[in-house]
Design a protein around this motif. Structure first.
Motif, PDB file in Angstrom:
ATOM      1  N   VAL A  25      43.500  37.037  41.222  1.00 15.85           N
ATOM      2  CA  VAL A  25      44.678  37.891  41.393  1.00 15.85           C
ATOM      3  C   VAL A  25      45.165  38.315  40.013  1.00 15.85           C
ATOM      4  CG1 VAL A  25      47.022  38.063  42.285  1.00 15.85           C
ATOM      5  CG2 VAL A  25      45.312  36.701  43.511  1.00 15.85           C
ATOM      6  N   THR A  26      45.169  39.607  39.748  1.00 13.35           N
ATOM      7  CA  THR A  26      45.664  40.120  38.467  1.00 13.35           C
ATOM      8  C   THR A  26      47.059  40.692  38.664  1.00 13.35           C
ATOM      9  OG1 THR A  26      44.644  42.285  38.842  1.00 13.35           O
ATOM     10  CG2 THR A  26      43.347  40.634  37.660  1.00 13.35           C
ATOM     11  N   ALA A  48      48.508  39.415  33.332  1.00 16.07           N
ATOM     12  CA  ALA A  48      47.854  38.114  33.451  1.00 16.07           C
ATOM     13  C   ALA A  48      47.111  38.009  34.768  1.00 16.07           C
ATOM     14  CB  ALA A  48      48.884  36.990  33.351  1.00 16.07           C
ATOM     15  N   SER A  49      46.184  37.035  34.826  1.00 16.49           N
ATOM     16  CA  SER A  49      45.500  36.670  36.066  1.00 16.49           C
ATOM     17  C   SER A  49      46.057  35.337  36.523  1.00 16.49           C
ATOM     18  CB  SER A  49      43.981  36.596  35.839  1.00 16.49           C
ATOM     19  OG  SER A  49      43.477  37.829  35.414  1.00 16.49           O
ATOM     20  N   ASP A  50      47.345  35.333  36.824  1.00 13.17           N
ATOM     21  CA  ASP A  50      48.057  34.078  37.086  1.00 13.17           C
ATOM     22  C   ASP A  50      49.254  34.371  37.984  1.00 13.17           C
ATOM     23  OD1 ASP A  50      49.582  31.771  37.027  1.00 13.17           O
ATOM     24  OD2 ASP A  50      49.118  31.331  34.936  1.00 13.17           O
ATOM     25  N   VAL A  51      49.162  33.923  39.242  1.00 12.41           N
ATOM     26  CA  VAL A  51      50.240  34.176  40.196  1.00 12.41           C
ATOM     27  C   VAL A  51      51.524  33.467  39.774  1.00 12.41           C
ATOM     28  CG1 VAL A  51      50.999  33.789  42.577  1.00 12.41           C
ATOM     29  CG2 VAL A  51      48.686  34.611  42.124  1.00 12.41           C
ATOM     30  N   ASP A  52      51.400  32.247  39.224  1.00 13.18           N
ATOM     31  CA  ASP A  52      52.592  31.511  38.804  1.00 13.18           C
ATOM     32  C   ASP A  52      53.304  32.228  37.657  1.00 13.18           C
ATOM     33  OD1 ASP A  52      52.328  29.523  40.682  1.00 13.18           O
ATOM     34  OD2 ASP A  52      51.143  28.213  39.387  1.00 13.18           O
ATOM     35  N   ALA A  53      52.528  32.790  36.733  1.00 13.07           N
ATOM     36  CA  ALA A  53      53.144  33.546  35.636  1.00 13.07           C
ATOM     37  C   ALA A  53      53.833  34.792  36.176  1.00 13.07           C
ATOM     38  CB  ALA A  53      52.085  33.921  34.612  1.00 13.07           C
ATOM     39  N   HIS A  61      50.235  43.866  41.524  1.00 10.20           N
ATOM     40  CA  HIS A  61      49.236  42.806  41.640  1.00 10.20           C
ATOM     41  C   HIS A  61      48.043  43.338  42.434  1.00 10.20           C
ATOM     42  CE1 HIS A  61      50.941  42.328  45.675  1.00 10.20           C
ATOM     43  NE2 HIS A  61      49.782  41.768  45.996  1.00 10.20           N
ATOM     44  N   ARG A  62      46.895  42.706  42.231  1.00 12.34           N
ATOM     45  CA  ARG A  62      45.660  43.060  42.936  1.00 12.34           C
ATOM     46  C   ARG A  62      44.909  41.775  43.241  1.00 12.34           C
ATOM     47  NH1 ARG A  62      46.751  46.037  38.799  1.00 12.34           N
ATOM     48  NH2 ARG A  62      45.588  44.635  37.417  1.00 12.34           N
ATOM     49  N   GLY A  63      44.329  41.687  44.451  1.00 10.95           N
ATOM     50  CA  GLY A  63      43.442  40.565  44.756  1.00 10.95           C
ATOM     51  C   GLY A  63      43.872  39.683  45.905  1.00 10.95           C
ATOM     52  N   ALA A  64      45.097  39.809  46.409  1.00 11.32           N
ATOM     53  CA  ALA A  64      45.537  38.976  47.535  1.00 11.32           C
ATOM     54  C   ALA A  64      46.853  39.503  48.085  1.00 11.32           C
ATOM     55  CB  ALA A  64      45.708  37.519  47.101  1.00 11.32           C
ATOM     56  N   GLU A  65      47.042  39.363  49.400  1.00  8.64           N
ATOM     57  CA  GLU A  65      48.382  39.555  49.938  1.00  8.64           C
ATOM     58  C   GLU A  65      49.260  38.422  49.415  1.00  8.64           C
ATOM     59  OE1 GLU A  65      48.316  39.683  54.160  1.00  8.64           O
ATOM     60  OE2 GLU A  65      47.282  41.607  54.260  1.00  8.64           O
ATOM     61  N   LEU A  66      50.532  38.724  49.215  1.00 11.05           N
ATOM     62  CA  LEU A  66      51.464  37.721  48.696  1.00 11.05           C
ATOM     63  C   LEU A  66      52.652  37.591  49.636  1.00 11.05           C
ATOM     64  CD1 LEU A  66      51.556  38.623  44.874  1.00 11.05           C
ATOM     65  CD2 LEU A  66      50.172  36.867  46.004  1.00 11.05           C
TER      66      LEU A  66
END
Length: 329
Positions: free
Chosen positions: A43-44, A15-20, A62-67
């Motif tokens: 973020v994928t 998904a492209s959903d950090v909450d998921a 994940h890809r697209g942001a530090e978490l």
């Protein structure tokens, strides 16, 4: 590590959903807060879960942001964090661990933890249930385990034993990918699970490592070594110079050092320090902050005359400061 899909047959999220992503990982690990940091756009995320009885493999990507990750509940299992690409900076109490291709991070039950995952990160969790770990430890020790089993949080994957264990995990991932190897065993406990639990207890230092070493080597130790160890164990806070130990053991100081090196793997001095540190940890774990003994009082009780050096040795041995042990109690 390979960039090929990991545990693709066991995928539970794409998904492209950090909450998921957070919700999916929280179901199989510990509930947590997940905050994007330095976002690079969408973020994928991917999650795969492979249960193997008392051991589970959880893959997250994940890809697209530090978490930023902050656990909202205490861990109640053992969790080995292995990087399959990228970095994870884990803060465990006062210690920071950089999880990468050379270092894994191990979380033991009740550890306070925060993490920062790099913008493109692929991590494999090896989750081991606490009862299975403690049961195997009891089998190896031949007696019940009463105090917590705590692993050293940083696992150096360049050491031979740790490297072998990590290669076994990678082989298990490949085995699961094929679908027809030992990972498909369904009669009783999966053989991979038993191997990984046993192997981790031998490959990574923890609060019972000395006792395991003693049990493996004890039957073959010569009488002088046994006599010296009996004196140390009976009164570790007393004067335990090499000369006194040698006189008690009935050999020369040089002979006693050679016997310890050959049959214990460490010097008499280091064995004395480890015994003293273990007794100090028992006292700190049982003490009540504010009403029980202080760190300095415990250090002096067990033969440490210099409190800062005691604290440094304690941290190297147990992965936390003496005051952290006292606060945890």
């Amino acid at each position: 590590m390979t960039t090929a899909p990991v545990l693709e047959r066991f995928s539970v999220l794409h998904a492209s959903d950090v909450d998921a992503f957070r919700a999916s990982v929280s179901k199989v690990l510990t509930p947590h807060r997940l905050t994007p940091h330095r976002s690079q756009g969408v973020v994928t995320t991917d999650v795969a879960v492979a249960p193997l009885g008392s051991v589970s493999l959880i893959y997250g990507q994940h890809r697209g942001a530090e978490l930023d990750v902050a656990l909202t509940e205490q861990v109640d299992y053992y969790d080995v964090n292995l990087s399959w690409g990228g970095r994870n900076r884990i803060s465990v109490g006062d210690e920071e661990i950089e999880v990468d291709e050379r270092t894994a991070g191990i979380l033991s039950p009740s550890m306070p933890v925060t993490m920062r995952l790099s913008a493109e990160y692929r991590q494999l969790h090896v989750r081991i249930e606490r009862p299975a770990m403690e049961q195997r430890l009891e089998e190896l020790l031949g007696r019940p385990v009463t105090a917590p089993l705590v692993f050293r949080p940083a696992m150096d994957l360049r050491t031979p034993a740790a490297a072998s264990w990590a290669r076994a995990v990678a082989l298990l991932v490949d085995d699961l990918g094929s679908g027809d190897g030992m990972a498909g065993w369904t009669l009783g406990e999966n053989p991979w699970s038993a191997f990984l639990v046993h192997g981790l207890l031998l490959a990574q230092p923890h609060t019972y490592s000395d006792q395991l070493m003693d049990r493996r080597a004890g039957a073959h130790r010569p009488a002088p070594v046994k006599r010296a160890m009996e004196l140390i164990d009976a009164d570790p806070g007393s004067d335990l110079s090499l000369e006194r130990l040698a006189r008690y053991a009935g050999v020369s100081p040089r002979s006693l050092q050679r016997h310890f090196h050959d049959h214990v793997g460490i010097s008499p001095r280091e064995y004395v320090q480890r015994t003293r540190l273990a007794r100090a940890r028992d006292d700190l774990s049982a003490a009540s902050p504010g009403t029980g003994p202080t760190v300095a009082e415990v250090a002096f009780r067990w033969g440490f005359s210099h409190v800062p050096r005691f604290a440094a040795a304690y941290r190297r041995r147990f992965g936390e400061s003496p005051s952290a042990t006292l606060r945890a109690r």
